[in-house]
Design a protein around this motif. Structure first.
Motif, PDB file in Angstrom:
ATOM      1  N   LEU A  14      27.896  57.911  47.209  1.00 55.28           N
ATOM      2  CA  LEU A  14      28.933  56.949  46.833  1.00 55.28           C
ATOM      3  C   LEU A  14      28.617  56.432  45.436  1.00 55.28           C
ATOM      4  N   ALA A  15      29.554  56.610  44.499  1.00 61.24           N
ATOM      5  CA  ALA A  15      29.318  56.127  43.137  1.00 61.24           C
ATOM      6  C   ALA A  15      29.473  54.613  43.090  1.00 61.24           C
ATOM      7  N   LEU A  16      28.482  53.954  42.505  1.00 60.94           N
ATOM      8  CA  LEU A  16      28.523  52.497  42.301  1.00 60.94           C
ATOM      9  C   LEU A  16      29.006  52.202  40.884  1.00 60.94           C
ATOM     10  N   LYS A  18      31.170  54.507  38.367  1.00 65.39           N
ATOM     11  CA  LYS A  18      31.907  55.755  38.581  1.00 65.39           C
ATOM     12  C   LYS A  18      31.822  56.744  37.435  1.00 65.39           C
ATOM     13  N   TYR A  19      31.874  58.007  37.822  1.00 67.28           N
ATOM     14  CA  TYR A  19      32.109  59.132  36.912  1.00 67.28           C
ATOM     15  C   TYR A  19      33.616  59.351  36.916  1.00 67.28           C
ATOM     16  N   TRP A  20      34.259  59.176  35.772  1.00 64.57           N
ATOM     17  CA  TRP A  20      35.721  59.363  35.732  1.00 64.57           C
ATOM     18  C   TRP A  20      36.118  59.809  34.341  1.00 64.57           C
ATOM     19  N   GLY A 138      29.490  72.998  40.220  1.00 66.13           N
ATOM     20  CA  GLY A 138      30.442  73.099  41.324  1.00 66.13           C
ATOM     21  C   GLY A 138      31.343  71.877  41.407  1.00 66.13           C
ATOM     22  N   SER A 139      30.725  70.706  41.270  1.00 65.18           N
ATOM     23  CA  SER A 139      31.449  69.433  41.318  1.00 65.18           C
ATOM     24  C   SER A 139      30.539  68.431  40.624  1.00 65.18           C
ATOM     25  N   GLY A 140      31.081  67.695  39.669  1.00 67.11           N
ATOM     26  CA  GLY A 140      30.233  66.812  38.868  1.00 67.11           C
ATOM     27  C   GLY A 140      29.348  65.923  39.723  1.00 67.11           C
ATOM     28  N   SER A 141      29.963  65.248  40.689  1.00 67.38           N
ATOM     29  CA  SER A 141      29.222  64.280  41.489  1.00 67.38           C
ATOM     30  C   SER A 141      28.141  64.942  42.354  1.00 67.38           C
ATOM     31  N   ALA A 142      28.214  66.264  42.543  1.00 71.97           N
ATOM     32  CA  ALA A 142      27.188  66.978  43.317  1.00 71.97           C
ATOM     33  C   ALA A 142      25.832  66.925  42.610  1.00 71.97           C
ATOM     34  N   ALA A 143      25.843  66.732  41.293  1.00 68.85           N
ATOM     35  CA  ALA A 143      24.577  66.612  40.553  1.00 68.85           C
ATOM     36  C   ALA A 143      23.729  65.489  41.141  1.00 68.85           C
ATOM     37  N   ARG A 144      24.403  64.434  41.658  1.00 74.87           N
ATOM     38  CA  ARG A 144      23.684  63.271  42.195  1.00 74.87           C
ATOM     39  C   ARG A 144      23.200  63.497  43.617  1.00 74.87           C
ATOM     40  N   SER A 145      23.916  64.343  44.399  1.00 74.46           N
ATOM     41  CA  SER A 145      23.559  64.535  45.817  1.00 74.46           C
ATOM     42  C   SER A 145      22.309  65.387  46.014  1.00 74.46           C
ATOM     43  N   SER A 192      43.727  65.799  43.104  1.00 77.03           N
ATOM     44  CA  SER A 192      42.281  66.034  43.131  1.00 77.03           C
ATOM     45  C   SER A 192      41.603  65.194  42.059  1.00 77.03           C
ATOM     46  N   SER A 193      40.286  65.029  42.187  1.00 79.38           N
ATOM     47  CA  SER A 193      39.595  64.251  41.155  1.00 79.38           C
ATOM     48  C   SER A 193      39.665  64.977  39.812  1.00 79.38           C
ATOM     49  N   ARG A 194      39.655  66.300  39.851  1.00 79.34           N
ATOM     50  CA  ARG A 194      39.757  67.063  38.597  1.00 79.34           C
ATOM     51  C   ARG A 194      41.077  66.751  37.878  1.00 79.34           C
ATOM     52  N   GLY A 196      43.046  64.207  38.507  1.00 81.46           N
ATOM     53  CA  GLY A 196      43.097  62.774  38.232  1.00 81.46           C
ATOM     54  C   GLY A 196      42.378  62.433  36.932  1.00 81.46           C
ATOM     55  N   MET A 197      41.219  63.058  36.726  1.00 81.94           N
ATOM     56  CA  MET A 197      40.459  62.784  35.496  1.00 81.94           C
ATOM     57  C   MET A 197      41.205  63.280  34.270  1.00 81.94           C
ATOM     58  N   ALA A 198      41.870  64.422  34.414  1.00 79.61           N
ATOM     59  CA  ALA A 198      42.622  64.961  33.273  1.00 79.61           C
ATOM     60  C   ALA A 198      43.747  63.989  32.906  1.00 79.61           C
ATOM     61  N   LYS A 242      38.188  49.173  37.476  1.00 84.89           N
ATOM     62  CA  LYS A 242      38.489  49.644  36.118  1.00 84.89           C
ATOM     63  C   LYS A 242      38.914  51.114  36.144  1.00 84.89           C
ATOM     64  N   MET A 243      38.201  51.913  36.940  1.00 80.86           N
ATOM     65  CA  MET A 243      38.551  53.334  37.056  1.00 80.86           C
ATOM     66  C   MET A 243      39.997  53.492  37.530  1.00 80.86           C
ATOM     67  N   HIS A 244      40.385  52.701  38.535  1.00 80.69           N
ATOM     68  CA  HIS A 244      41.753  52.814  39.058  1.00 80.69           C
ATOM     69  C   HIS A 244      42.770  52.238  38.072  1.00 80.69           C
ATOM     70  N   ILE A 282      36.184  52.065  45.654  1.00 80.92           N
ATOM     71  CA  ILE A 282      37.188  53.052  46.069  1.00 80.92           C
ATOM     72  C   ILE A 282      37.077  54.259  45.138  1.00 80.92           C
ATOM     73  N   ASP A 283      37.123  55.467  45.709  1.00 79.34           N
ATOM     74  CA  ASP A 283      37.063  56.679  44.888  1.00 79.34           C
ATOM     75  C   ASP A 283      38.454  57.290  44.724  1.00 79.34           C
ATOM     76  N   ALA A 284      38.511  58.608  44.499  1.00 82.08           N
ATOM     77  CA  ALA A 284      39.807  59.245  44.224  1.00 82.08           C
ATOM     78  C   ALA A 284      40.564  59.495  45.525  1.00 82.08           C
ATOM     79  N   GLY A 285      40.874  58.414  46.216  1.00 86.12           N
ATOM     80  CA  GLY A 285      41.580  58.498  47.485  1.00 86.12           C
ATOM     81  C   GLY A 285      41.835  57.093  47.982  1.00 86.12           C
TER      82      GLY A 285
HETATM   83  O1  PMV Z   1      32.692  65.276  41.442  1.00 86.35           O
HETATM   84  P1  PMV Z   1      34.156  65.144  41.469  1.00 86.35           P
HETATM   85  O2  PMV Z   1      34.816  66.064  40.491  1.00 86.35           O
HETATM   86  O3  PMV Z   1      34.699  65.283  42.847  1.00 86.35           O
HETATM   87  O4  PMV Z   1      34.532  63.656  40.975  1.00 86.35           O
HETATM   88  C1  PMV Z   1      34.128  62.503  41.654  1.00 86.35           C
HETATM   89  C2  PMV Z   1      34.879  61.327  41.155  1.00 86.35           C
HETATM   90  C3  PMV Z   1      34.671  60.022  41.902  1.00 86.35           C
HETATM   91  O5  PMV Z   1      34.266  60.247  43.228  1.00 86.35           O
HETATM   92  C4  PMV Z   1      35.988  59.265  41.940  1.00 86.35           C
HETATM   93  C5  PMV Z   1      33.657  59.124  41.190  1.00 86.35           C
HETATM   94  C6  PMV Z   1      32.213  59.512  41.338  1.00 86.35           C
HETATM   95  O6  PMV Z   1      31.440  59.157  40.432  1.00 86.35           O
HETATM   96  O7  PMV Z   1      31.829  60.118  42.350  1.00 86.35           O
END
Ligand code: PMV
Length: 326
Positions: A14-16, A18-20, A138-145, A192-194, A196-198, A242-244, A282-285
């Motif tokens: 869970l991003a505290l 956010k990456y956006w 694969g997914s930006g936020s996966a770098a953190r997991s 999608s977050s992709r 949404g970010m664009a 702020k992200m939203h 809240i994230d992208a949903g």
């Molecule tokens: O990793 P992605 O492309 O699914 O983007 C994640 C975007 C947010 O969940 C909304 C924010 C975050 O930092 O995880």
């Protein structure tokens, strides 16, 4: 001979802060850093075997993957093959304990597990920083997991992204927090977050969002180290809103919330006004996640469950990073 099949498990995060927004869309390089909490029990297990054949085969929760989903997985395997210098096709099966596509970050868990299982199965033994960089593709936020507990993913400066990796800020044991998540719909998210970010990148508020990131990160880092829930909760809430807001100001506007999302926020704020430290993100949903003390989690869950439109409430705690399980 390549090693046999490898299975790895990773948790969602869970991003505290956010990456956006991206500075490079192909490499998933973020416009700013982010800070997250890896969550116990919201896991994906991925089994990968480079066992040859004509084409890659994908199975997600027992069903063959198709269309865009299969394409995204194939693309990720190509990245793994490129790193490992080999060409074998693979079979991949993932199994999720995270409800998929409902904004509880299942793609982060999936690509972290796939990075670990895929790299091992391809004969690579990557250190955690390199695994984090691979998962990011694969997914930006996966770098953190890849990591457990409190994690910071650095923006990095290099065009090749080698310095855009995550690292541990504090272990899961450092701070026993709770995250109570309210599911307000099970429908897959329409944007999608992709995408949404664009869209967000063209918002007039986007430059201010990026400019504020460093200050938010510094505040969150200090709050994690000091185990200061009030400080962390306020910055997490502010980063999410702020992200939203960036999306709201975009054309066409981007709004991930439904009515229940808004009612959950009011319910949490009312609880806080009455003395319970609880903070919304809240994230992208449309799902609402609430940060609170362990002793307050049952009350927070009760309040969220009573909001009309909330279908399910689940409570989780800090969890571990990615690991090989078979
Ligand atoms: O990793 P992605 O492309 O699914 O983007 C994640 C975007 C947010 O969940 C909304 C924010 C975050 O930092 O995880």
């Amino acid at each position: 001979m390549l090693p046999a099949a490898t299975t790895a498990r990773a948790n969602a995060n869970l991003a505290l802060v956010k990456y956006w927004g991206k500075r490079d869309a192909r490499l998933n390089l973020p416009a700013s850093g982010s800070i997250s909490l890896t969550l116990e029990g919201l896991a994906v297990e991925a089994r990968v075997a480079f066992d040859g054949g004509e084409a890659d085969r994908f199975e997600i929760d027992g069903a063959p993957a198709e269309g865009d989903e299969a394409e995204r997985l194939r693309h990720f395997l190509d990245v793994v093959r490129m790193e490992a210098g080999q060409r074998q096709r693979a079979s991949v099966a993932t199994r999720s304990t995270v409800p998929r596509g409902i904004g509880l970050a299942s793609s982060a868990a999936a690509f972290a597990a796939l990075a670990l299982a895929g790299s091992r199965a391809a004969g690579l033994r990557l250190e955690p920083p390199a695994l984090s960089a691979l998962a990011r593709r694969g997914s930006g936020s996966a770098a953190r997991s890849i990591f457990g507990g409190f994690v910071e993913w650095h923006r990095g400066e290099r065009p090749d992204g080698h310095d855009s990796i995550a690292e541990v800020l504090a272990s899961p044991e450092h701070w026993d927090l709770r995250v109570v998540a309210a599911v307000t719909t099970r429908a897959p998210k329409p944007v999608s977050s992709r995408a949404g970010m664009a869209r967000a990148a063209a918002s007039p508020l986007y430059p201010a969002w990026v400019a504020g990131a460093e200050a938010d990160l510094a505040e969150a880092r200090a709050a994690v180290r000091a185990r200061d829930l009030e400080a962390l909760g306020l910055i997490a809430e502010s980063s999410a809103l702020k992200m939203h807001a960036v999306g709201l100001a975009a054309r066409p506007p981007l709004l991930y919330w439904n009515g229940a999302t808004v009612e959950c926020m009011h319910a949490v704020w009312a609880l806080r006004a009455a003395g319970t430290p609880a903070f919304v993100t809240i994230d992208a949903g449309p799902q609402v996640k609430v940060l609170c003390e362990p002793a307050d989690a049952p009350r927070v869950a009760e309040v969220l469950a009573a909001v009309p439109g909330v279908e399910r409430v689940l409570t989780t705690r800090p969890g571990l990073g990615a690991e090989v399980i078979a």
